[in-house]
Design an enzyme around this catalytic site. Structure first.
Site, PDB file in Angstrom:
ATOM      1  N   ASP A 161       0.816  -1.232   0.000  1.00 10.08           N
ATOM      2  CA  ASP A 161       0.000   0.000   0.000  1.00 10.08           C
ATOM      3  C   ASP A 161       0.839   1.268   0.000  1.00 10.08           C
ATOM      4  O   ASP A 161       0.333   2.352   0.291  1.00 10.08           O
ATOM      5  CB  ASP A 161      -0.974   0.044   1.202  1.00 10.08           C
ATOM      6  CG  ASP A 161      -1.939  -1.118   1.217  1.00 10.08           C
ATOM      7  OD1 ASP A 161      -2.131  -1.740   0.164  1.00 10.08           O
ATOM      8  OD2 ASP A 161      -2.502  -1.404   2.285  1.00 10.08           O
ATOM      9  N   GLU A 162       2.125   1.133  -0.291  1.00  6.55           N
ATOM     10  CA  GLU A 162       2.988   2.307  -0.242  1.00  6.55           C
ATOM     11  C   GLU A 162       3.577   2.663  -1.603  1.00  6.55           C
ATOM     12  O   GLU A 162       4.365   3.608  -1.720  1.00  6.55           O
ATOM     13  CB  GLU A 162       4.150   2.069   0.750  1.00  6.55           C
ATOM     14  CG  GLU A 162       3.745   1.920   2.197  1.00  6.55           C
ATOM     15  CD  GLU A 162       3.437   3.249   2.858  1.00  6.55           C
ATOM     16  OE1 GLU A 162       3.505   4.289   2.186  1.00  6.55           O
ATOM     17  OE2 GLU A 162       3.108   3.234   4.065  1.00  6.55           O
TER      18      GLU A 162
END
Lengths: 267, 267, 267, 267
Positions: free
Chosen positions: C211-212
């Site tokens: 998610d980064e």
């Protein structure tokens, strides 16, 4: 409102959501009530009778949908398939509480799609000479199937005034522009030529005045000088799909009330 | 593009951002280049001369804005004040790289606002009989002030064709609808009567055909059956402000190129 | 920019659209050029050689896509089918200039969809113990098929760091929230609990930090107190579809350049 | 609902708009009713008494706003002026049905704005040592003025838990991000570093947990790789203004009901 709520309560109905609106100009009051019937203490007949009594007293038109009452829907298409796919997939995903009982078309092209979803695909080729006869046959089929709602999912034929009048506020059309801009044909070409910075779509009830019926839902998407007509068509497909689906869902959930040339949409 | 980039590079200009677009239909190529001049090795005259030479060779129209070249802006208003407040406050906040040299109006009402921001408020009352004379006087003032851009910030007079033609693509008007829907007067009343689910605003260059000029920016806001005309007016003020401000900023930053009846906006 | 444009021009390439951006903070210059090759005067080898020479001189990384070079795409899915349908239907509608060469899944459920579109559906069940082996087999298949882009269309397994590292900026994931809000699992439940008034979706390149990765596209949709988690899931499906499709199309058209943890998207 | 509607009707009140919502999870029922009192047949005391009686019977909390009951509002600011201008101009334009009785600040900078609108500007400089004392003095002023609503219009001091607790659901704060993304300070810098494609703003009731209060309204605006932090700040000002104004208007019109950590907003 008080009398009706009293009746609902008196029969064991528990109001879950309700929404009211007064159109001061039109002198009209609108109301949508969703009731939990788990503890209903009477049967349908007496429940409806009590509502009817209140409605008559206050000169209200009313309609009730019981939990099992799935609306019966027919989808009209021609050759564009994006709205048909979208409606059938949403139905399968449980987004529409209805039965889709027929796809009707002036072309056989999209039959494989209908078939895949187990829906009959009925072809009624239309020419200037056959239109009247074919519409009569279409209406026989629709009425035989007990259709409650007709969705014109990019159906490229103009329905006759007689046909439209037979299904008042029961035909939803998707027009591929932000009405009243770009009425009539080829709105994306019109939009391209005008150089607008947004294009849109409009879902409305069909009336005998083409593109003039009560608007249910509209949305737009940004465009730029980089967009060709082909790009507008692509962007337009997305917004058409979204707008039509939202209008259909709201209609199916009895959230839309048409009055004169407008709609109240209780979202 | 190659030749121009070569010239910029050859004079020490460092390209920061550039944007190109080919309108295949119109057979036109558009380009906007932002150059860092910190290491410019020549003076303005020779730099512009070199650009002019390339431009002539390829039949290009061109325009350059030097860092200190602040455009000089006149704002036309009548009695609605929201766009005037918005433009003046944004200018003070540093959002517009320009000088606002005059507010011009057919009414004295908004003078206190102009005065507060240190801008002269010039009143030219217009009647059918005086219009021609007053426009001549307005043009004298505008030309005397060296105005580069005229912003019609809800100016409720129709400018004559002669006036408009004197400032081609240098007059930005805000129309309070999503053009081409609801052309002409009282668009919010038209929108209310039609029952649309979105209202919008359109910033465009003024042309002799009212509401038909090249569109620079458009936006919309959702409405519902609950909105009265008064609500539409309130919602409309917000979208008018935003759309006009964006169009003005893009114009001031030389991001907008009008061509025929459209614009290229390099954002 | 000048040198490259010169080379393109010198070989008969006609620049149709171009876009440049300087990231001042990162000290990086980015450029995308679309060239009409109809009048190319040299062959591919010499054309690429000339570009390579300029690129080397200015320490530029570069990539060229020739007209026939369709990217080869694999779609990873689990049990949610809405993104898979959407991608396959858009591909068929001509919205994606690519070949979809495989659907890969940890479940057999969606095989009928893949099959219908003539795409092989490869099942790799994953358990904690088999994950490493299965990922190795997946990579063999992907590499055997010459896959250029992997689309995680609601694939519910976390790929290992090793797998992700093997396809840098070539794996697009759709996360069902507006990142960085609601990272991790069950974001719609998180959103419901927090009472947000908008939910969103984020398409990003997968990196070893879940998610980064660099964000390619995001969008949101309005919600209200009336929306249950089920409503959020339904609304979310639409925004997931739209965001993923836009990210994939932009990637396929070489409009996305990832740099550090961000993207430049030349739209 | 029935009993209450009966009472309203019985006293001559005519229901114009009403909105109900059941939060099934929380087991709570919410209702907002707007009544036309033109034909009220009783006085305020007996009308309120009758409502109180129904409310007690059904364990309802209730609140009534009579036509003349303008809420009294205090605006807290520091040095950013855009929200203050926006609120004061909207108030003057008739968008807010309230009285703005004070502007309070830890800085004297914005005094000329308050003064221009005829509102007292009260300065309470805050240091770590004086905070407790100054908050006590602020509360004395607020209570002396009979303030109903405190609007933190980019007030850059953190209020103490004690202060916040004294005005439950009566302090509206604007946070310059799309919460829960980018909590804490400098959210635009955080957004820039993360490379998001949308930025947002959130209006919420202040609680003792900073940035965790019930959300009233949120909106976003698109950004791109071209946007610097300065651009994000500029775009953010617009969305902050719009979101805060909408939250304040909805609060003033008694459309917002906070319950646990969420809000019901009857729009």
């Amino acid at each position: 409102m008080a009398s009706l709520a009293q009746v609902l309560h008196g029969h064991g109905g528990n109001i879950l959501d309700a929404d009211q609106h007064t159109d001061v100009g039109a002198g009209q009051f609108f109301q949508r009530i969703r009731v939990d019937l788990a503890e209903l203490t009477s049967d349908r007949t007496s429940f409806e009778g009590a509502i009817a009594e209140v409605a008559e007293r206050f000169h209200m038109e009313w309609h009730i949908t019981w939990p099992g009452d799935k609306k019966r829907v027919a989808i009209f298409v021609s050759r564009y398939d994006h709205c048909l796919w979208d409606l059938l997939l949403r139905h399968r995903a449980g987004e529409f509480d209805c039965e889709i009982v027929a796809v009707m078309s002036n072309h056989p092209d999209l039959e494989p799609i209908s078939t895949q979803f187990g829906v009959g695909h009925h072809v009624f080729p239309i020419t200037k000479d056959t239109k009247s006869d074919q519409e009569r046959r279409e209406r026989e089929l629709l009425d035989g199937l007990g259709v409650d709602l007709i969705v014109l999912a990019r159906y490229m034929q103009v329905l006759s005034g007689e046909f439209v009048a037979a299904y008042p506020n029961r035909i939803i059309n998707i027009h591929h522009s932000f009405l009243p801009a770009f009425m009539g044909g080829k709105p994306y070409h019109q939009a391209f030529d005008r150089g607008v910075k947004l294009i849109g779509a409009t879902a409305h009830y069909a009336t005998t005045d083409l593109d003039e019926g009560p608007i249910i839902e509209q949305a737009v998407v940004r465009t730029s000088h980089r967009d060709s007509v082909k790009d507008l068509l692509r962007k337009g497909r997305d917004v058409e799909r979204m707008v039509l689906a939202k209008a259909v869902r709201n209609h199916l959930e009895d959230r839309v009330i048409a009055c004169a040339n407008k709609t109240v949409v209780f979202e």
